[in-house]
Write a protein that holds these residues in place. Structure first.
Motif, short mmCIF file in Angstrom:
data_model
loop_
_atom_site.label_atom_id
_atom_site.label_comp_id
_atom_site.label_asym_id
_atom_site.label_seq_id
_atom_site.Cartn_x
_atom_site.Cartn_y
_atom_site.Cartn_z
N PRO A 11 0.83 -1.20 0.00
CA PRO A 11 0.00 0.00 0.00
C PRO A 11 0.87 1.26 0.00
O PRO A 11 1.97 1.27 0.54
CB PRO A 11 -0.78 -0.11 1.30
CG PRO A 11 0.15 -0.87 2.21
CD PRO A 11 0.87 -1.84 1.32
N ASN A 12 0.37 2.31 -0.59
CA ASN A 12 1.00 3.62 -0.50
C ASN A 12 0.45 4.28 0.76
O ASN A 12 -0.72 4.64 0.82
CB ASN A 12 0.67 4.45 -1.74
CG ASN A 12 1.38 5.80 -1.72
OD1 ASN A 12 1.37 6.50 -0.71
ND2 ASN A 12 1.99 6.16 -2.84
N LEU A 13 1.31 4.41 1.77
CA LEU A 13 0.81 4.88 3.06
C LEU A 13 0.25 6.29 2.99
O LEU A 13 -0.73 6.61 3.66
CB LEU A 13 1.93 4.81 4.10
CG LEU A 13 2.27 3.42 4.64
CD1 LEU A 13 3.38 3.52 5.67
CD2 LEU A 13 1.05 2.75 5.25
N ASN A 14 0.87 7.14 2.21
CA ASN A 14 0.37 8.52 2.10
C ASN A 14 -1.05 8.55 1.55
O ASN A 14 -1.89 9.32 2.01
CB ASN A 14 1.30 9.35 1.22
CG ASN A 14 2.63 9.66 1.90
OD1 ASN A 14 2.65 10.17 3.02
ND2 ASN A 14 3.72 9.31 1.24
N VAL A 15 -1.31 7.68 0.57
CA VAL A 15 -2.65 7.61 -0.01
C VAL A 15 -3.62 6.95 0.96
O VAL A 15 -4.74 7.42 1.17
CB VAL A 15 -2.62 6.84 -1.35
CG1 VAL A 15 -4.04 6.63 -1.89
CG2 VAL A 15 -1.77 7.58 -2.37
N LEU A 16 -3.18 5.87 1.57
CA LEU A 16 -4.05 5.11 2.47
C LEU A 16 -4.47 5.93 3.68
O LEU A 16 -5.63 5.85 4.13
CB LEU A 16 -3.31 3.84 2.94
CG LEU A 16 -4.03 2.94 3.94
CD1 LEU A 16 -5.29 2.34 3.32
CD2 LEU A 16 -3.11 1.84 4.44
N LEU A 17 -3.56 6.72 4.22
CA LEU A 17 -3.81 7.40 5.48
C LEU A 17 -4.17 8.87 5.33
O LEU A 17 -4.49 9.54 6.31
CB LEU A 17 -2.57 7.30 6.37
CG LEU A 17 -2.03 5.88 6.64
CD1 LEU A 17 -0.75 5.96 7.46
CD2 LEU A 17 -3.07 5.02 7.34
N GLY A 18 -4.14 9.37 4.11
CA GLY A 18 -4.24 10.80 3.87
C GLY A 18 -5.45 11.48 4.48
O GLY A 18 -5.36 12.62 4.94
N ASN A 19 -6.61 10.82 4.50
CA ASN A 19 -7.84 11.45 4.99
C ASN A 19 -8.35 10.82 6.28
O ASN A 19 -9.54 10.87 6.57
CB ASN A 19 -8.93 11.35 3.91
CG ASN A 19 -8.56 12.13 2.66
OD1 ASN A 19 -8.11 13.28 2.75
ND2 ASN A 19 -8.73 11.51 1.50
#
Length: 322
Positions: A11-19
């Motif tokens: 997973p791309n953590l920045n995308v997964l956790l961004g919101n």
């Protein structure tokens, strides 16, 4: 959203956790994140300011730990086991004032573990096992310390096992320091609980360890005699002292005990095996090989140990009689 548990790959953590700024628990164990320290640390710390639980075991993470994690002021549980961090443990972990659990087992850690982390007043559980290049020693523990579980087996800790302040660990219930390099003895004049796991453990203060369930000190260089009061600890189930240098006679003891495992193998114990062992009615494993026990041993009394499933008395000088 209060927590997230994810199964998946890369997973791309920045995308997964961004919101997910309201997230308080993050469990991604077994997810192949494959990120280096600055990447995963900064992604989490910048996106999850309210995080309390961080669980990233077996995620193919690498180090080092990035100081951006200090933004997580509420962090209480850190579980980053079975990774290939290949880094040192930073002293800034001691600045997590709400830390209750730190589990970093089998993660390729090296260098010297900061003593200050042990002194975090809220810390209840610490597991550094399986890090063979991680060195360290135990510090003075603070008053009102919360530590309940101390697991160091397979790490390269050494020196004096426990300091005078061990008496502050009133809640201690599990200790596993097997396959470390602790040695003894230490002064017998130490106060309450100071002889818990070090050198000569023939101290009268064992009876104060009323919450101790599992005592594992195998594969060290501990010496002296084994105090009879160990066998009377009210909730102690497993007593494992194998592969040390304990000597002298094993004295008789009171048998108010729930002990189910007794392993004293490969020491220098001598004399008769005390008959009070036959009163350990919950005993399942009795392992006493490779000592110097002598005198007669009444085989017929083994019938009193109804739950016994493993018995090893080999390599002693016992005379067996019916």
């Amino acid at each position: 959203m209060a927590q997230i548990t994810a199964l998946g790959k890369n997973p791309n953590l920045n995308v997964l956790l961004g919101n997910l700024s309201e997230l308080v628990e993050l469990h991604l164990d077994g997810v192949n994140i494959s990120a280096h320290g600055a990447q995963w640390c900064q992604a989490i710390s910048s996106s999850l300011p309210k995080l309390r639980v961080l669980s990233l075991s077996t995620c193919n993470l690498s180090g080092p730990f990035d100081s951006s994690l200090l933004k997580l002021h509420s962090l209480s549980v850190i579980r980053i086991e079975n990774n290939n961090l290949s880094t040192q443990v930073p002293e800034f972990f001691s600045n997590f004032t709400n830390l209750t659990s730190l589990r970093l087992s089998s993660s390729g850690l090296y260098g010297t573990f900061p003593e200050k982390i042990f002194q975090v007043p809220t810390l209840q559980t610490i597991d550094l096992s399986g890090n063979s290049q991680l060195q360290g020693s135990l510090p003075e523990f603070p008053k009102n310390a919360s530590l309940q579980s101390l697991v160091l087996n397979g790490a390269n800790f050494s020196g004096q096992l426990l300091p005078n302040s061990i008496g502050n660990l009133k809640r201690l219930s599990k200790i596993d320091i097997s396959t470390c390099n602790f040695t003894g003895p230490i002064p017998r004049s130490m106060g309450d609980l100071t002889q818990l796991l070090t050198g000569q453990i023939n101290s009268p203060h064992w009876e104060n360890l009323t919450n101790l369930v599992n005592l594992d000190m195998r594969h060290n260089l501990l010496d002296g005699t084994i105090p009879p009061s160990l066998f009377s600890l009210p909730v102690l189930q497993k007593l494992q002292l194998a592969n040390n240098q304990f000597s002298g006679q094993l004295l008789g003891f009171a048998t108010i005990s729930v002990l189910d495992t007794l392993d004293l193998s490969s020491n220098h114990l001598e004399g008769p095996i005390p008959m009070s062992i036959f009163n350990l009615r919950e005993l399942k494993i009795l392992s006493l090989p490779s000592n110097n026990f002598s005198s007669s041993f009444p085989l017929n009394r083994l019938q009193q140990l109804k739950n016994l499933s493993a018995l090893d008395l080999s390599y002693n000088r016992l005379l067996f009689k019916k």
